[in-house]
Design an enzyme around this catalytic site. Structure first.
Site, PDB file in Angstrom:
ATOM      1  N   SER A 134       0.842  -1.201   0.000  1.00  0.00           N
ATOM      2  CA  SER A 134       0.000   0.000   0.000  1.00  0.00           C
ATOM      3  C   SER A 134       0.872   1.245   0.000  1.00  0.00           C
ATOM      4  O   SER A 134       1.958   1.256   0.593  1.00  0.00           O
ATOM      5  CB  SER A 134      -0.871   0.012   1.249  1.00  0.00           C
TER       6      SER A 134
ATOM      7  N   TYR B 177      -1.060  -0.526  10.124  1.00  0.00           N
ATOM      8  CA  TYR B 177      -1.318  -0.916   8.730  1.00  0.00           C
ATOM      9  C   TYR B 177      -0.096  -0.635   7.848  1.00  0.00           C
ATOM     10  O   TYR B 177       0.329  -1.479   7.049  1.00  0.00           O
ATOM     11  CB  TYR B 177      -2.545  -0.137   8.258  1.00  0.00           C
TER      12      TYR B 177
ATOM     13  N   LYS C 251       2.083  -3.292   5.786  1.00  0.00           N
ATOM     14  CA  LYS C 251       2.068  -3.224   4.325  1.00  0.00           C
ATOM     15  C   LYS C 251       3.470  -3.135   3.735  1.00  0.00           C
ATOM     16  O   LYS C 251       3.674  -3.495   2.575  1.00  0.00           O
ATOM     17  CB  LYS C 251       1.219  -2.025   3.875  1.00  0.00           C
TER      18      LYS C 251
HETATM   19  P1  NAI Z   1     -12.226  -4.627   1.448  1.00  0.00           P
HETATM   20  O1  NAI Z   1     -12.501  -4.421   2.881  1.00  0.00           O
HETATM   21  O2  NAI Z   1     -13.292  -4.328   0.457  1.00  0.00           O
HETATM   22  O3  NAI Z   1     -11.744  -6.121   1.193  1.00  0.00           O
HETATM   23  C1  NAI Z   1     -10.916  -6.813   2.080  1.00  0.00           C
HETATM   24  C2  NAI Z   1     -11.447  -8.226   2.220  1.00  0.00           C
HETATM   25  O4  NAI Z   1     -10.554  -8.980   3.045  1.00  0.00           O
HETATM   26  C3  NAI Z   1     -12.827  -8.259   2.879  1.00  0.00           C
HETATM   27  O5  NAI Z   1     -13.726  -8.969   2.058  1.00  0.00           O
HETATM   28  C4  NAI Z   1     -12.569  -8.984   4.194  1.00  0.00           C
HETATM   29  O6  NAI Z   1     -13.672  -9.773   4.635  1.00  0.00           O
HETATM   30  C5  NAI Z   1     -11.351  -9.811   3.862  1.00  0.00           C
HETATM   31  N1  NAI Z   1     -10.632 -10.227   5.061  1.00  0.00           N
HETATM   32  C6  NAI Z   1     -10.450  -9.512   6.196  1.00  0.00           C
HETATM   33  N2  NAI Z   1      -9.808 -10.245   7.112  1.00  0.00           N
HETATM   34  C7  NAI Z   1      -9.565 -11.447   6.543  1.00  0.00           C
HETATM   35  C8  NAI Z   1      -8.916 -12.646   6.987  1.00  0.00           C
HETATM   36  N3  NAI Z   1      -8.393 -12.736   8.201  1.00  0.00           N
HETATM   37  N4  NAI Z   1      -8.840 -13.695   6.119  1.00  0.00           N
HETATM   38  C9  NAI Z   1      -9.359 -13.610   4.878  1.00  0.00           C
HETATM   39  N5  NAI Z   1     -10.007 -12.514   4.411  1.00  0.00           N
HETATM   40  C10 NAI Z   1     -10.094 -11.438   5.230  1.00  0.00           C
HETATM   41  O7  NAI Z   1     -10.907  -3.770   1.104  1.00  0.00           O
HETATM   42  P2  NAI Z   1     -10.078  -3.561  -0.249  1.00  0.00           P
HETATM   43  O8  NAI Z   1      -9.880  -2.119  -0.401  1.00  0.00           O
HETATM   44  O9  NAI Z   1     -10.647  -4.353  -1.344  1.00  0.00           O
HETATM   45  O10 NAI Z   1      -8.668  -4.165   0.178  1.00  0.00           O
HETATM   46  C11 NAI Z   1      -8.031  -5.241  -0.467  1.00  0.00           C
HETATM   47  C12 NAI Z   1      -6.543  -5.173  -0.200  1.00  0.00           C
HETATM   48  O11 NAI Z   1      -5.994  -4.015  -0.833  1.00  0.00           O
HETATM   49  C13 NAI Z   1      -6.203  -5.041   1.270  1.00  0.00           C
HETATM   50  O12 NAI Z   1      -5.036  -5.787   1.537  1.00  0.00           O
HETATM   51  C14 NAI Z   1      -5.934  -3.570   1.441  1.00  0.00           C
HETATM   52  O13 NAI Z   1      -5.119  -3.304   2.534  1.00  0.00           O
HETATM   53  C15 NAI Z   1      -5.267  -3.268   0.108  1.00  0.00           C
HETATM   54  N6  NAI Z   1      -5.263  -1.868  -0.257  1.00  0.00           N
HETATM   55  C16 NAI Z   1      -6.400  -1.233  -0.652  1.00  0.00           C
HETATM   56  C17 NAI Z   1      -6.356   0.079  -1.049  1.00  0.00           C
HETATM   57  C18 NAI Z   1      -7.547   0.774  -1.571  1.00  0.00           C
HETATM   58  O14 NAI Z   1      -7.395   1.909  -2.066  1.00  0.00           O
HETATM   59  N7  NAI Z   1      -8.731   0.195  -1.517  1.00  0.00           N
HETATM   60  C19 NAI Z   1      -5.109   0.859  -0.984  1.00  0.00           C
HETATM   61  C20 NAI Z   1      -3.967   0.099  -0.601  1.00  0.00           C
HETATM   62  C21 NAI Z   1      -4.060  -1.215  -0.250  1.00  0.00           C
END
Ligand code: NAI
Length: 302
Positions: free
Chosen positions: A157, A170, A174
């Protein structure tokens, strides 16, 4: 050239929402058989309502993939414990016989300024992002090594790479996955296991409160997934690099190190550092290293 994943088995963790869902849909639409992992839960990893989110998130994405003619199976295990993470890989083997691709995407947020952050909030975020990535990849590694093929993505990230207020837990986690990647690049290369880091920007439930509706519209998660698909493809031969993706913009991110200053012929002092700090910090003439050994050689002056 068409990117396809026929006969490939992919695991996408946290694929019930946001970016993971978009990655899973794209890989499946190109022929991959996909394990859609997601235990459900809120953005902070706590249960949603009574009994907590549960299976619905992963099930819904599996249904979407199947409705579009693809192949997928749901898994509801958490990445954050070694045993349950191994079960995600077992699901791939049981359902599809192997694993070729691991997209470590699962994530949670527990934002707070550091002085208000509990150690529990620290541990939890590190567990999901860093240890979760390590556990799932560790369970898949022997399979990838034995078949001499693998494509692994870790999700970093801009928060870790550049810094975000209120995200000490976080941001640390990351950037930890980048260090993890750097070692596995060296260990995996001989076995055709390539590993890269994604630094995405997307409108998901994780970010929607931080941006205006106009910006969010430009940041659809499916605008990030083409980078993931490329990194997971046979055509991709790059490894150990960090890739920014969002809003249709794609760019490689790289560390650089200043030429610096060498104090030779005597023991350096703190005053030497003070006197030269601007030159030490000046990256206008900079070097890029690919391994710690290369950097150490430059430091030593070898
Ligand atoms: P989101 O919250 O929509 O999706 C994350 C998913 O991970 C959720 O469905 C959640 O249930 C699942 N999750 C949480 N804990 C878990 C576990 N212990 N085991 C398995 N699944 C688990 O968030 P998003 O934005 O789609 O994030 C996806 C990845 O991208 C994350 O790693 C986040 O940190 C990273 N990210 C996102 C950014 C953004 O702009 N949306 C920016 C930088 C990084």
């Amino acid at each position: 050239m068409t990117i396809r994943f026929d006969n490939r088995v992919a695991i996408v963790t946290g694929a019930g929402n946001g970016l993971g869902r978009a990655h899973a849909l794209l890989l499946a639409s190109r022929g991959a058989r996909v394990v859609v992992n997601d235990p459900g839960g809120a953005v902070d990893g706590r249960p949603i309502g009574n009994g907590g989110g549960g299976h619905a998130a992963a099930d819904k994405v599996v249904d979407e993939i199947k409705a579009a003619g693809g192949q997928a199976v749901a898994n509801y295990d958490s990445v954050a414990e070694a045993k349950s993470a191994a079960n995600i890989v077992r699901t791939a083997v049981d359902a599809f016989g192997t694993v070729d691709i691991v997209v470590n995407n699962a994530g949670v947020l527990r934002d707070k300024t550091f002085h208000n952050m509990t150690t529990e909030d620290f541990d939890f975020v590190v567990k999901v992002h860093f240890l979760g990535t390590a556990y799932v990849t560790h369970a898949a590694w022997p399979i990838l090594r034995a078949k001499a093929y693998g494509r692994v993505v870790v999700t970093s990230s801009n928060s870790g790479i550049y810094g975000t207020f209120g995200q000490a837990n976080y941001g640390g986690a990351k950037l930890a996955v980048v260090g993890f990647m750097n070692a596995l690049r060296l260990e995996g290369q001989k076995y055709n296991i390539l590993i890269n880091a994604l630094a995405p920007v997307a409108a998901t439930r994780m970010t929607e409160s931080l941006m205006t509706p106009e910006i969010l519209e430009r940041l659809r998660p499916e605008y990030v997934s083409p980078m993931v698909a490329w990194l997971c493809s046979e055509q991709c031969q790059r490894t150990g690099e960090i890739w920014s993706a969002g809003a249709g913009s794609f760019a490689r991110i790289e560390y650089r190190e200043a030429e610096g200053v060498r104090i030779a012929g005597r023991a350096p002092t703190p005053e030497d550092v003070a006197a030269n700090i601007d030159r030490i910090a000046d990256v206008s003439a900079s070097r890029v290293f690919r391994t710690s050994g290369e950097e150490v050689a430059a430091v030593v002056g070898a």
